[in-house]
Scaffold this motif. Structure first.
Motif, PDB file in Angstrom:
ATOM      1  N   ASP A   5       0.844  -1.199   0.000  1.00 37.24           N
ATOM      2  CA  ASP A   5       0.000   0.000   0.000  1.00 37.24           C
ATOM      3  C   ASP A   5       0.879   1.248   0.000  1.00 37.24           C
ATOM      4  OD1 ASP A   5      -2.387  -1.447   0.157  1.00 37.24           O
ATOM      5  OD2 ASP A   5      -2.341  -1.486   2.359  1.00 37.24           O
ATOM      6  N   ASP A   7       0.665   5.829  -0.082  1.00 36.27           N
ATOM      7  CA  ASP A   7      -0.052   7.108  -0.121  1.00 36.27           C
ATOM      8  C   ASP A   7       0.878   8.163  -0.681  1.00 36.27           C
ATOM      9  OD1 ASP A   7      -2.684   6.616   1.291  1.00 36.27           O
ATOM     10  OD2 ASP A   7      -1.302   5.933   2.843  1.00 36.27           O
ATOM     11  N   TRP A   8       0.359   8.999  -1.552  1.00 36.54           N
ATOM     12  CA  TRP A   8       1.094  10.141  -2.105  1.00 36.54           C
ATOM     13  C   TRP A   8       0.568  11.378  -1.383  1.00 36.54           C
ATOM     14  CZ3 TRP A   8       3.662   9.941  -7.296  1.00 36.54           C
ATOM     15  CH2 TRP A   8       4.169  11.177  -7.706  1.00 36.54           C
ATOM     16  N   ALA A  23       5.821  10.019  -1.577  1.00 36.12           N
ATOM     17  CA  ALA A  23       5.092   8.753  -1.578  1.00 36.12           C
ATOM     18  C   ALA A  23       5.534   7.931  -0.371  1.00 36.12           C
ATOM     19  CB  ALA A  23       5.339   7.981  -2.864  1.00 36.12           C
ATOM     20  N   HIS A  26       3.884   1.795   2.734  1.00 41.30           N
ATOM     21  CA  HIS A  26       3.635   1.169   4.026  1.00 41.30           C
ATOM     22  C   HIS A  26       4.176  -0.263   4.029  1.00 41.30           C
ATOM     23  CE1 HIS A  26       1.000   4.475   5.251  1.00 41.30           C
ATOM     24  NE2 HIS A  26       0.517   4.441   4.025  1.00 41.30           N
ATOM     25  N   ALA A  83      -0.103  10.227   6.229  1.00 39.53           N
ATOM     26  CA  ALA A  83      -0.579   9.004   5.576  1.00 39.53           C
ATOM     27  C   ALA A  83      -1.053   7.982   6.598  1.00 39.53           C
ATOM     28  CB  ALA A  83       0.540   8.424   4.717  1.00 39.53           C
ATOM     29  N   ARG A  87      -5.074   6.523   7.387  1.00 40.14           N
ATOM     30  CA  ARG A  87      -5.423   5.098   7.346  1.00 40.14           C
ATOM     31  C   ARG A  87      -5.777   4.540   8.722  1.00 40.14           C
ATOM     32  NH1 ARG A  87      -3.896   1.931   2.792  1.00 40.14           N
ATOM     33  NH2 ARG A  87      -3.031   3.203   1.094  1.00 40.14           N
ATOM     34  N   VAL A 282      -3.355  14.158   1.721  1.00 41.66           N
ATOM     35  CA  VAL A 282      -3.233  12.902   0.978  1.00 41.66           C
ATOM     36  C   VAL A 282      -3.868  13.097  -0.399  1.00 41.66           C
ATOM     37  CG1 VAL A 282      -3.781  10.448   0.917  1.00 41.66           C
ATOM     38  CG2 VAL A 282      -3.249  11.558   3.108  1.00 41.66           C
ATOM     39  N   ARG A 285      -3.830   7.406  -3.357  1.00 39.23           N
ATOM     40  CA  ARG A 285      -3.362   6.196  -2.695  1.00 39.23           C
ATOM     41  C   ARG A 285      -3.631   4.995  -3.585  1.00 39.23           C
ATOM     42  NH1 ARG A 285      -7.146   6.367   2.419  1.00 39.23           N
ATOM     43  NH2 ARG A 285      -5.099   6.984   3.183  1.00 39.23           N
TER      44      ARG A 285
END
Length: 292
Positions: A5, A7-8, A23, A26, A83, A87, A282, A285
């Motif tokens: 996974d 996230d940007w 970026a 995870h 990020a 989440r 975010v 993603r």
């Protein structure tokens, strides 16, 4: 190959396309360096982070440029926390990060993410003429002795006389090895001067900065959180910043305005840390398939 996974995140901004992108992969801390640097090059971002479990903090964070791993970076720290929060990967308003520069403490106040960078280390002074050559400006454009300062990552902090000089600066990559040699580095590693003026890009700001970068990184960093901490420590040490807390700005001329609140921990002659706070947005993603 394994799916991760990601996230940007646009860090030091509360909206899309502001501040500096990062970026966050995870669980990617297990990946080898060559894969991490290749991923940074694929994104065309300045830096990316890769997270994993830690025995000494809430999470481990690894930081990568397009060319190598570095111990710490500011805007990727803000991006990583934003990020993780988006989440639901942690609870509460505080957490700790294991980084190559040590444990970094994070506090959240609403949408603000505040990192406490380590106590500043003041390194070698660099002759102004060397720095002037490296940024293609006359020596009298520099109004205070350039010096390497680190709050987790070293930067050659260089104070310029005004915005005109700041905007006119261009990078002479061939001159960087001489600056690096003053700090005991080889080649042009970490030698790009962090340029700062004592006037904000907007009425709200107290400083306005630029970081010109050598290949394979992009030519300029939109916002540099680690350098902002080092710069603030320099200004306080030399009495150039009367406030105990101020607003640092960067990236406005790139169309990516970024802003951070910087606060001193301890007296100016015995700083124990530098707090740098900002927001993260975010932007996108998804999942990325990378070889382990």
């Amino acid at each position: 190959m394994s799916w991760f996974d990601f996230d940007w995140v646009d860090a030091f901004s509360d909206h899309a396309f502001g501040g500096n992108g990062c970026a966050v992969v995870h669980g990617g801390a297990i990946l080898p360096e060559d894969i991490c640097t290749a991923y940074v090059r694929e994104t065309s971002l300045v830096e990316c982070t890769f997270t994993g479990p830690s025995d000494v903090a809430d999470i481990r964070v690894r930081y990568f440029l397009a060319s190598k791993e570095i111990p710490f970076a500011g805007h990727p720290t803000i991006a990583t926390v934003a990020a993780m929060r988006s989440r639901g990967l942690f609870e509460g308003d505080a957490l700790t990060l294991e980084t190559g520069a040590g444990i970094v403490t994070i506090h959240l106040q609403g949408d603000e993410i505040e990192m406490t960078q380590v106590a500043p280390q003041f390194g070698d002074l660099v002759p102004a003429d060397l720095v002037a050559t490296a940024i293609n400006l006359p020596e009298d454009a520099i109004i205070s002795p350039p010096q390497f300062v680190s709050t987790g990552l070293p930067f050659c902090v260089t104070v310029l006389r005004d915005h005109d000089a700041l905007r006119e600066a261009t990078l002479n990559v061939g001159a960087l090895p001489k600056i690096a040699a003053k700090a005991g580095y080889s080649g042009s590693d970490m030698a790009e001067p962090f340029l700062v003026t004592l006037k904000g890009a907007t009425e709200a700001g107290d400083t306005f900065s630029r970081l010109l970068m050598a290949p394979p990184s992009p030519p300029e960093d939109p916002f540099t959180g680690s350098a902002t901490g080092a710069m603030a420590a320099y200004l306080w040490k030399y009495g150039l910043m009367p406030k105990d807390s101020f607003i640092a700005e960067q990236g406005h001329d790139l169309g990516r305005p970024g802003q951070a609140v910087v606060t001193r921990v301890g007296p100016a002659d015995a700083m124990t840390g530098i707090k740098v706070a900002g927001r993260g947005h975010v932007l996108m993603r998804g999942e990325v398939d990378l070889p382990v």
